[in-house]
Enzyme design. Structure first.
Site, mmCIF file in Angstrom:
data_model
loop_
_atom_site.group_PDB
_atom_site.id
_atom_site.type_symbol
_atom_site.label_atom_id
_atom_site.label_comp_id
_atom_site.label_asym_id
_atom_site.label_seq_id
_atom_site.Cartn_x
_atom_site.Cartn_y
_atom_site.Cartn_z
ATOM 1 N N LYS A 162 94.362 65.343 33.973
ATOM 2 C CA LYS A 162 93.230 64.648 34.583
ATOM 3 C C LYS A 162 93.594 64.023 35.931
ATOM 4 O O LYS A 162 92.743 63.903 36.812
ATOM 5 C CB LYS A 162 92.655 63.621 33.605
ATOM 6 C CG LYS A 162 92.024 64.264 32.364
ATOM 7 C CD LYS A 162 90.884 65.228 32.735
ATOM 8 C CE LYS A 162 90.145 65.787 31.540
ATOM 9 N NZ LYS A 162 89.027 66.679 31.924
ATOM 10 N N SER B 192 88.668 62.024 34.153
ATOM 11 C CA SER B 192 88.614 61.081 33.027
ATOM 12 C C SER B 192 89.167 59.738 33.466
ATOM 13 O O SER B 192 89.924 59.662 34.444
ATOM 14 C CB SER B 192 89.478 61.631 31.881
ATOM 15 O OG SER B 192 89.671 60.663 30.881
ATOM 16 N N VAL C 190 87.805 79.404 30.284
ATOM 17 C CA VAL C 190 87.992 79.036 31.691
ATOM 18 C C VAL C 190 89.452 79.136 32.139
ATOM 19 O O VAL C 190 89.737 79.113 33.336
ATOM 20 C CB VAL C 190 87.457 77.613 32.014
ATOM 21 C CG1 VAL C 190 85.957 77.526 31.787
ATOM 22 C CG2 VAL C 190 88.209 76.539 31.233
ATOM 23 N N ASN D 225 83.499 71.282 33.680
ATOM 24 C CA ASN D 225 83.533 70.210 32.667
ATOM 25 C C ASN D 225 84.418 70.553 31.476
ATOM 26 O O ASN D 225 84.901 69.646 30.795
ATOM 27 C CB ASN D 225 82.081 69.956 32.203
ATOM 28 C CG ASN D 225 82.010 69.205 30.897
ATOM 29 O OD1 ASN D 225 82.173 67.982 30.865
ATOM 30 N ND2 ASN D 225 81.782 69.913 29.785
ATOM 31 N N TYR E 237 97.356 65.457 28.560
ATOM 32 C CA TYR E 237 95.955 65.235 28.956
ATOM 33 C C TYR E 237 95.899 64.353 30.206
ATOM 34 O O TYR E 237 95.197 64.664 31.177
ATOM 35 C CB TYR E 237 95.211 64.579 27.792
ATOM 36 C CG TYR E 237 93.735 64.368 28.036
ATOM 37 C CD1 TYR E 237 92.811 65.397 27.830
ATOM 38 C CD2 TYR E 237 93.247 63.133 28.460
ATOM 39 C CE1 TYR E 237 91.453 65.189 28.047
ATOM 40 C CE2 TYR E 237 91.889 62.926 28.678
ATOM 41 C CZ TYR E 237 90.993 63.958 28.464
ATOM 42 O OH TYR E 237 89.647 63.750 28.680
ATOM 43 N N GLY F 55 81.971 74.404 29.418
ATOM 44 C CA GLY F 55 82.090 73.510 28.261
ATOM 45 C C GLY F 55 80.730 73.023 27.814
ATOM 46 O O GLY F 55 80.556 71.865 27.428
ATOM 47 N N ALA F 56 79.752 73.929 27.822
ATOM 48 C CA ALA F 56 78.344 73.528 27.640
ATOM 49 C C ALA F 56 77.843 73.665 26.204
ATOM 50 O O ALA F 56 76.664 73.461 25.937
ATOM 51 C CB ALA F 56 77.447 74.342 28.583
HETATM 52 N N1 LIG Z 1 84.536 62.314 25.373
HETATM 53 C C1 LIG Z 1 85.263 61.488 26.119
HETATM 54 O O1 LIG Z 1 85.541 60.343 25.701
HETATM 55 C C2 LIG Z 1 85.732 61.914 27.490
HETATM 56 C C3 LIG Z 1 86.238 60.915 28.330
HETATM 57 C C4 LIG Z 1 86.692 61.285 29.595
HETATM 58 C C5 LIG Z 1 86.624 62.603 30.006
HETATM 59 N N2 LIG Z 1 86.130 63.544 29.174
HETATM 60 C C6 LIG Z 1 86.104 64.928 29.668
HETATM 61 O O2 LIG Z 1 84.770 65.386 29.659
HETATM 62 C C7 LIG Z 1 84.764 66.806 29.475
HETATM 63 C C8 LIG Z 1 83.857 67.150 28.321
HETATM 64 O O3 LIG Z 1 84.377 66.508 27.174
HETATM 65 P P1 LIG Z 1 83.550 66.288 25.823
HETATM 66 O O4 LIG Z 1 83.923 64.963 25.322
HETATM 67 O O5 LIG Z 1 82.133 66.656 26.018
HETATM 68 O O6 LIG Z 1 84.315 67.382 24.924
HETATM 69 P P2 LIG Z 1 83.808 68.305 23.719
HETATM 70 O O7 LIG Z 1 85.028 68.724 22.982
HETATM 71 O O8 LIG Z 1 82.726 67.631 22.965
HETATM 72 O O9 LIG Z 1 83.206 69.552 24.514
HETATM 73 C C9 LIG Z 1 84.032 70.341 25.336
HETATM 74 C C10 LIG Z 1 83.537 71.764 25.324
HETATM 75 O O10 LIG Z 1 84.446 72.541 26.117
HETATM 76 C C11 LIG Z 1 84.648 73.773 25.451
HETATM 77 N N3 LIG Z 1 85.927 74.371 25.826
HETATM 78 C C12 LIG Z 1 87.156 74.000 25.422
HETATM 79 N N4 LIG Z 1 88.076 74.823 25.934
HETATM 80 C C13 LIG Z 1 87.413 75.737 26.681
HETATM 81 C C14 LIG Z 1 87.822 76.861 27.448
HETATM 82 N N5 LIG Z 1 89.102 77.217 27.518
HETATM 83 N N6 LIG Z 1 86.878 77.584 28.095
HETATM 84 C C15 LIG Z 1 85.561 77.248 27.982
HETATM 85 N N7 LIG Z 1 85.114 76.195 27.260
HETATM 86 C C16 LIG Z 1 86.035 75.452 26.620
HETATM 87 C C17 LIG Z 1 84.626 73.425 23.972
HETATM 88 O O11 LIG Z 1 84.380 74.577 23.175
HETATM 89 C C18 LIG Z 1 83.522 72.391 23.922
HETATM 90 O O12 LIG Z 1 82.260 72.983 23.667
HETATM 91 C C19 LIG Z 1 86.220 67.203 29.257
HETATM 92 O O13 LIG Z 1 86.772 67.665 30.468
HETATM 93 C C20 LIG Z 1 86.880 65.910 28.830
HETATM 94 O O14 LIG Z 1 88.241 65.885 29.123
HETATM 95 C C21 LIG Z 1 85.660 63.227 27.923
#
Ligand SMILES: NC(=O)c1ccc[n+]([C@@H]2O[C@H](COP(=O)([O-])OP(=O)(O)OC[C@H]3O[C@@H](n4cnc5c(N)ncnc54)[C@H](O)[C@@H]3O)[C@@H](O)[C@H]2O)c1
Length: 246
Positions: free
Chosen positions: A158, A140, A62, A88, A154, A13-14
Site C-alpha cells: 500500500k 489504504s 489483475v 481497487n 500488505y 475487484g468489483a
Molecule cells: N476493507 C478495508 O478495511 C480496507 C481498508 C483499506 C483499504 N482497503 C483496500 O480496498 C480495496 C478493496 O477492498 P475490500 O475491503 O472491498 O476487499 P474485498 O475482499 O471485500 O474485495 C476485494 C475484491 O477484489 C477481488 N480480487 C482479489 N484478488 C484479485 C485479483 N488478483 N484480480 C482481480 N480481482 C481480485 C476479490 O475477489 C474481491 O472481490 C483493496 O485494495 C483493499 O486493500 C480495504
C-alpha cells in the site's frame, strides 16, 4: 455527474466490498461499467442491469499481464474508449512477520501493487491518445502508517500504491490524464471480516474519532468524486477516508 454519465469505467475487484459499491455508484450516475474480478462479478452486473444500468462482468486476475490486456480489449469492444480506471482489487493476510511465506509476500505484492501498475499500463495508451482520462488507485491507511490488521506485505504494497500515484502524477503532467489515490480506513467489507477479530473491530471503532467504521459506500463516494468533473483540479492527491483515524 455529467462527465461520469458519458463515461466508460473499469472497476477492478468489483465482485464485493468497495469495488462493488464503486461499480454501482458509477452505474447509477449513467456510466457504462466494466466490473472486473478474479471470479466473474455476475452478481454486481445483475444488480446494476436489473435497475436499468449498464455493466459488463469480466473475469481477470489483475496480477496477470495477459489477462489484464484481454480484459481491457473486451472493455473497449463492449464500451468503447475507457474514461476512468479504478484500480481497487486487493488482498491481505494477517500474517506476523515470521509467518509470512515467500508465496504470500509475492502474491500480495503482485495483486495490490503490480496489479495496479498492469491495469494503468493497459488502460493508459488510449487515454493519452484522447488526452482525457481519470485514474483512481486504492491504497489504504496501511500506506500512511502501518496496517492495523494485515501483515508487513500488505503495508509495503500500500506504500507502493501511493508511490505509484505520486510518480505518475509527475509523469502524466500535461497529458490530460489525472491520477489520484484514496486511503480508506477500516471498512466493513468481506476483506475486513476475514482479517479482523470482533475485538479488533470494536477497538478500531473506539479509536476512530467518528466512532464508526466506513461502509463501502463511504469510500465509493469519494472515488466517484475523484474521477469526476468536481475533482478537475485534483492530481496526485492522496485522500484519506478514515473517519479521522490517523
Ligand atoms: N476493507 C478495508 O478495511 C480496507 C481498508 C483499506 C483499504 N482497503 C483496500 O480496498 C480495496 C478493496 O477492498 P475490500 O475491503 O472491498 O476487499 P474485498 O475482499 O471485500 O474485495 C476485494 C475484491 O477484489 C477481488 N480480487 C482479489 N484478488 C484479485 C485479483 N488478483 N484480480 C482481480 N480481482 C481480485 C476479490 O475477489 C474481491 O472481490 C483493496 O485494495 C483493499 O486493500 C480495504
Amino acid at each position: 455527474m455529467s462527465d461520469v454519465a458519458a463515461s466508460a469505467v473499469i472497476v477492478t475487484g468489483a465482485a464485493q466490498g468497495i469495488g462493488r459499491a464503486v461499480a454501482e455508484r458509477f452505474a447509477m450516475g449513467g456510466a457504462h461499467v466494466i466490473a472486473v474480478d478474479l471470479r466473474r462479478p455476475d452478481a454486481t452486473a445483475e444488480a446494476i442491469t436489473s435497475r436499468g444500468g449498464h455493466c459488463v462482468a469480466v473475469q481477470a486476475d489483475v496480477a496477470d499481464r495477459d489477462q489484464v490486456r484481454a480484459m481491457v480489449a473486451t472493455a473497449r469492444e463492449r464500451c468503447g474508449a475507457i474514461d476512468v480506471l479504478v484500480a481497487n482489487a486487493g488482498i491481505g493476510f494477517p500474517d506476523p512477520i515470521l509467518a509470512i511465506s515467500e508465496e504470500n509476500w509475492d502474491r500480495v505484492l503482485a495483486v495490490n501493487l503490480k496489479g495496479a501498475f498492469l491495469c494503468v499500463q493497459a488502460t493508459l495508451p488510449q487515454m493519452l491518445d484522447r488526452r482525457r482520462g481519470a485514474i483512481v488507485l486504492v491504497s489504504s491507511i496501511a500506506g500512511r502508517r502501518a496496517s492495523l490488521t494485515n501483515g508487513a506485505h500488505y503495508t509495503c504494497s500500500k506504500y507502493g500504491v501511493i508511490g505509484l500515484a505520486r510518480h505518475l502524477a509527475n509523469e502524466l503532467a500535461g497529458t490530460g490524464v489525472r491520477i489520484n489515490c484514496v486511503c480508506p480506513g477500516p471498512t466493513e467489507t468481506p476483506l475486513l471480516a476475514h482479517v479482523a477479530t470482533p475485538e479488533q473491530r470494536a477497538q478500531m471503532i473506539q479509536q476512530t474519532p467518528l466512532r464508526r467504521l466506513a461502509d463501502p459506500g463511504d469510500v465509493a463516494d469519494v472515488i466517484v468524486f475523484l474521477a469526476g468533473p468536481g475533482a478537475r483540479h485534483m492530481h496526485g492527491a492522496i485522500v484519506d477516508v478514515n473517519g479521522g483515524l490517523y
